[in-house]
Design a protein around this motif. Structure first.
Motif, PDB file in Angstrom:
ATOM      1  N   LEU A  78      -2.438   7.102 -11.595  1.00 10.46           N
ATOM      2  CA  LEU A  78      -3.325   6.518 -10.610  1.00 10.46           C
ATOM      3  C   LEU A  78      -4.732   6.387 -11.139  1.00 10.46           C
ATOM      4  N   ALA A  79      -4.906   6.501 -12.447  1.00  7.09           N
ATOM      5  CA  ALA A  79      -6.247   6.486 -13.014  1.00  7.09           C
ATOM      6  C   ALA A  79      -6.969   5.200 -12.672  1.00  7.09           C
ATOM      7  N   PRO A  80      -8.235   5.281 -12.213  1.00  5.12           N
ATOM      8  CA  PRO A  80      -8.961   4.065 -11.838  1.00  5.12           C
ATOM      9  C   PRO A  80      -9.017   3.018 -12.936  1.00  5.12           C
ATOM     10  N   GLY A  81      -9.043   3.445 -14.192  1.00  2.33           N
ATOM     11  CA  GLY A  81      -9.154   2.499 -15.286  1.00  2.33           C
ATOM     12  C   GLY A  81      -7.902   1.687 -15.536  1.00  2.33           C
ATOM     13  N   THR A  82      -6.796   2.001 -14.838  1.00  4.57           N
ATOM     14  CA  THR A  82      -5.562   1.257 -15.060  1.00  4.57           C
ATOM     15  C   THR A  82      -5.254   0.305 -13.917  1.00  4.57           C
ATOM     16  N   VAL A  83      -6.211   0.093 -13.044  1.00  2.00           N
ATOM     17  CA  VAL A  83      -5.950  -0.740 -11.869  1.00  2.00           C
ATOM     18  C   VAL A  83      -5.965  -2.216 -12.228  1.00  2.00           C
ATOM     19  N   THR A  84      -4.995  -2.957 -11.692  1.00  2.00           N
ATOM     20  CA  THR A  84      -5.021  -4.404 -11.756  1.00  2.00           C
ATOM     21  C   THR A  84      -5.052  -4.930 -10.340  1.00  2.00           C
ATOM     22  N   ARG A  85      -6.075  -5.648  -9.966  1.00  2.00           N
ATOM     23  CA  ARG A  85      -6.140  -6.224  -8.632  1.00  2.00           C
ATOM     24  C   ARG A  85      -5.217  -7.429  -8.554  1.00  2.00           C
ATOM     25  N   ALA A 115     -14.647  16.924  -8.498  1.00  2.00           N
ATOM     26  CA  ALA A 115     -14.309  17.465  -9.813  1.00  2.00           C
ATOM     27  C   ALA A 115     -13.582  18.798  -9.705  1.00  2.00           C
ATOM     28  N   LEU A 116     -13.681  19.466  -8.565  1.00  2.00           N
ATOM     29  CA  LEU A 116     -13.002  20.740  -8.384  1.00  2.00           C
ATOM     30  C   LEU A 116     -11.506  20.577  -8.155  1.00  2.00           C
ATOM     31  N   LEU A 117     -11.078  19.372  -7.794  1.00  2.00           N
ATOM     32  CA  LEU A 117      -9.697  19.170  -7.374  1.00  2.00           C
ATOM     33  C   LEU A 117      -8.776  18.864  -8.542  1.00  2.00           C
ATOM     34  N   GLN A 118      -7.505  19.152  -8.349  1.00  2.00           N
ATOM     35  CA  GLN A 118      -6.508  18.789  -9.345  1.00  2.00           C
ATOM     36  C   GLN A 118      -6.447  17.275  -9.498  1.00  2.00           C
ATOM     37  N   GLN A 119      -6.072  16.831 -10.680  1.00  2.10           N
ATOM     38  CA  GLN A 119      -6.072  15.403 -10.995  1.00  2.10           C
ATOM     39  C   GLN A 119      -5.237  14.597 -10.006  1.00  2.10           C
ATOM     40  N   ARG A 120      -4.063  15.108  -9.625  1.00  5.74           N
ATOM     41  CA  ARG A 120      -3.189  14.376  -8.696  1.00  5.74           C
ATOM     42  C   ARG A 120      -3.941  14.022  -7.418  1.00  5.74           C
ATOM     43  N   TYR A 121      -4.683  14.961  -6.874  1.00  2.00           N
ATOM     44  CA  TYR A 121      -5.343  14.735  -5.589  1.00  2.00           C
ATOM     45  C   TYR A 121      -6.566  13.836  -5.736  1.00  2.00           C
TER      46      TYR A 121
END
Length: 369
Positions: free
Chosen positions: A64-71, A147-153
């Motif tokens: 779900l990384a923001p850098g992999t988004v395709t609109r 930044a405190l949260l796990q990557q998934r969340y």
């Protein structure tokens, strides 16, 4: 409302999504490309988003990384064009006399995403807790607490806010002295059970009811694993609903343990439920959730209970970790002071993840789930 068809353990929509995703994923992933589809507009029952042309395709390392988004209709986003992650604000949820005040993380879509009252997702973490292990004892500096949260969340918060949802993530464990979670504790000996987490979810709903700019008629309850069990407990219509607490409009449960709900002979739904689980899940078996769906539909013929089982997928299939075996999961309560453990398989499945997120996208957009 007509009764929906009873879903088999593997529903046709799940099987179709899997087949389509596998055909497309094989070609795209072979080229090393990552694509993502979705819209920035809020998914609302009154204005459903256009149907996805194909399930969003995700690489095993960047779900779900923001850098992999395709609109939709656009080129893949890059680090230069992707918006910065939406920051989180820490808020305090006050419970009843038996519930301590909880810290929660509040994400709001960026200004300009929507001018309407916001739909909200209340997201309930799994037994591993909400916080990243290295940051679970930190106080968190600055204005962005995400930044405190796990990557998934963090990634789910970004995915949901991009669709116009505000997101509230309560931390059920830190205030109770368990910031690293309860996964390794025998289930019957855990101090945080389904009733406790249901009370936390209700506290989150009450907090939302007092927030300006929130649409109390459009609240989604979503959870993973232990948090998904809390989702099932919260929408159990056999339990009383506290006065003044906003209702849940729809609910999503990723791979919950369905054993307790199956054993509850009066379990019924007060909201539509989408339950997604892996067919190879050996931690929370899909067969029990299929039994639960059958039992609910027998009691409530018009209940909207959608079950999606993804063949070959394991517990945590919507994550990005490599498939691995955990050997520290208790087999049950302590017996005679002897703790018994069992091995379970956990890890992401790129194809099942893509199909599940496409299903979640559609479910949230549907005016009549």
């Amino acid at each position: 409302m007509p009764r929906p068809p009873a879903f088999r353990p593997q529903s046709r929509s799940a099987a179709g999504a899997i087949r389509a995703a596998r055909r497309t994923a094989a070609a795209v992933l072979a080229l090393g490309l990552v694509a993502w589809s979705g819209g920035a507009a809020a998914h609302t029952p009154s204005q459903p988003a256009p149907a996805l042309v194909q399930p969003p395709l995700l690489s095993p390392a960047g779900a779900l990384a923001p850098g992999t988004v395709t609109r939709q209709g656009g080129a893949p986003a890059t680090a230069a064009t992707s918006p910065a992650p939406v920051p989180a604000q820490r808020v305090l949820l006050r419970g009843d006399a038996a519930t301590p005040a909880l810290t929660a993380y509040w994400f709001v879509p960026r200004e300009g995403t929507t001018t309407r009252a916001l739909p909200v997702v209340v997201a309930l973490h799994g037994c591993g807790g909400l916080l990243s292990p290295q940051d679970s004892m930190a106080t968190g500096g600055g204005t962005d607490a995400s930044a405190l949260l796990q990557q998934r969340y963090r990634e789910y918060a970004e995915w949901l806010t991009a669709r116009g949802y505000a997101v509230l993530m309560p931390d059920s464990f830190s205030a109770r002295g368990k910031p690293h979670g309860t996964c390794t504790e025998p289930i019957d000996n855990r101090g945080v059970d389904d009733r406790t987490r249901r009370a936390d979810a209700l506290a989150a709903l009450r907090w939302l009811g007092s927030q300006p700019g929130v649409d109390p008629a459009r609240i989604v309850l979503l959870g993973w694993s232990n948090g998904a069990q809390a989702v099932l407990a919260t929408v159990d219509a056999s339990r009383p609903w506290p006065a003044g607490t906003p209702q849940v409009e729809r609910a999503v449960a990723f791979y919950p343990g369905c054993k307790r709900a199956v054993r509850q002979h009066d379990y019924r739904l007060r909201a539509p439920v989408l339950l997604m689980i892996g067919g190879a899940d050996d931690w929370t078996p899909a067969t029990r959730c299929a039994m639960l769906q059958s039992a609910v539909l027998a009691r409530q013929p018009n209940a909207r209970f959608r079950l999606e089982i993804y063949p070959g997928a394991h517990h945590g299939f919507d994550g990005t970790s490599e498939l691995h075996v955990r050997r520290d999961v208790p087999a049950g309560s302590n017996s005679g002071g002897v703790r018994k453990a069992r091995a379970v398989t956990v890890g992401g499945d790129a194809v099942a993840r893509a199909a599940a997120l496409a299903q979640l996208d559609s479910w949230l957009a549907s005016p009549d789930p």
